[in-house]
Design a protein around this motif. Structure first.
Motif, mmCIF file in Angstrom:
data_model
loop_
_atom_site.group_PDB
_atom_site.id
_atom_site.type_symbol
_atom_site.label_atom_id
_atom_site.label_comp_id
_atom_site.label_asym_id
_atom_site.label_seq_id
_atom_site.Cartn_x
_atom_site.Cartn_y
_atom_site.Cartn_z
ATOM 1 N N VAL A 187 34.184 7.577 -22.655
ATOM 2 C CA VAL A 187 33.564 8.836 -23.002
ATOM 3 C C VAL A 187 32.356 8.580 -23.646
ATOM 4 N N TRP A 188 32.349 7.743 -24.611
ATOM 5 C CA TRP A 188 31.138 7.676 -25.422
ATOM 6 C C TRP A 188 29.805 7.245 -24.800
ATOM 7 N N GLY A 189 28.770 7.883 -24.915
ATOM 8 C CA GLY A 189 27.585 7.689 -24.201
ATOM 9 C C GLY A 189 27.765 8.271 -22.607
ATOM 10 N N SER A 190 28.786 8.834 -22.197
ATOM 11 C CA SER A 190 28.532 9.265 -20.816
ATOM 12 C C SER A 190 28.023 10.647 -20.700
ATOM 13 N N GLY A 191 26.883 10.825 -20.420
ATOM 14 C CA GLY A 191 26.268 12.103 -20.195
ATOM 15 C C GLY A 191 26.083 12.800 -21.723
ATOM 16 N N ARG A 216 34.483 18.674 -21.806
ATOM 17 C CA ARG A 216 34.540 18.015 -20.856
ATOM 18 C C ARG A 216 35.822 17.277 -20.879
ATOM 19 N N TYR A 217 36.031 17.095 -22.118
ATOM 20 C CA TYR A 217 37.173 16.220 -22.615
ATOM 21 C C TYR A 217 37.964 16.748 -23.908
ATOM 22 N N ARG A 268 42.422 11.781 -21.269
ATOM 23 C CA ARG A 268 41.634 11.461 -20.187
ATOM 24 C C ARG A 268 42.462 11.985 -18.687
ATOM 25 N N HIS A 278 34.828 13.430 -16.011
ATOM 26 C CA HIS A 278 33.219 12.889 -16.021
ATOM 27 C C HIS A 278 33.045 11.451 -16.142
ATOM 28 N N ALA A 279 33.930 10.961 -17.032
ATOM 29 C CA ALA A 279 33.669 9.415 -17.164
ATOM 30 C C ALA A 279 34.540 8.480 -16.617
ATOM 31 N N TRP A 280 35.525 8.948 -16.039
ATOM 32 C CA TRP A 280 36.672 7.935 -15.610
ATOM 33 C C TRP A 280 35.886 7.050 -14.774
ATOM 34 N N GLY A 326 35.506 4.903 -17.007
ATOM 35 C CA GLY A 326 34.759 4.420 -18.269
ATOM 36 C C GLY A 326 35.095 4.976 -19.465
#
Length: 138
Positions: free
Chosen positions: A111-115, A34-35, A100, A105-107, A109
């Motif tokens: 990336v850590w802990g984002s799904g 994802r990143y 980024r 997916h986390a934008w 916020g």
């Protein structure tokens, strides 16, 4: 704090793929498609904080972070590069370099802990590693 005593944290080993051995750091690719996400780990035993490195080591770490960030941006253009040295879960000193894009997916916020991570498939992993290695060599 010698290189001979260095061992990569098992969690970093499990969650990442080897990209290159830089003069100070082991450069790794996070296994989350994802990143575009690199991790630099200084090959010195016992380091927890950047301040644990001598001044020359700190300078080398930042040079390697800049070099890695440039390589990442060349293979994964982005809106923003996030750099972070958290260490709340894995205490071994490591520096994250994450490309980024607005709307990822986390934008906006972190990336850590984002799904849950989405591992690279074999073809995409091989292509990303080859592109990064070529960019680092340029």
């Amino acid at each position: 704090m010698s290189e001979a005593a260095f061992a990569l944290d098992p969690r970093l080993e499990a969650d990442t793929h080897h990209v290159a051995a830089l003069p100070l750091c082991e450069l790794r690719l996070m296994d989350d498609a994802r990143y575009p996400w690199l991790i630099l780990v200084p090959r010195r035993a016992g380091l927890v904080e950047i301040a644990d490195l001598a001044e020359a080591g700190q300078a080398l770490l930042w040079r390697e972070a800049n070099r890695s960030a440039a390589a990442l941006r060349s293979v994964a253009p982005c809106d923003k590069l996030n750099l972070g040295a958290l260490g709340n879960i894995v205490r071994q000193l490591h520096l994250h370099v994450v490309a980024r894009m607005q709307g990822d997916h986390a934008w906006p916020g972190p990336v850590w802990g984002s799904g849950a991570a989405v591992p690279y498939d074999a073809g995409a992993l091989a292509a990303r590693l080859a592109a990064l290695r070529q960019a680092l060599a340029a």
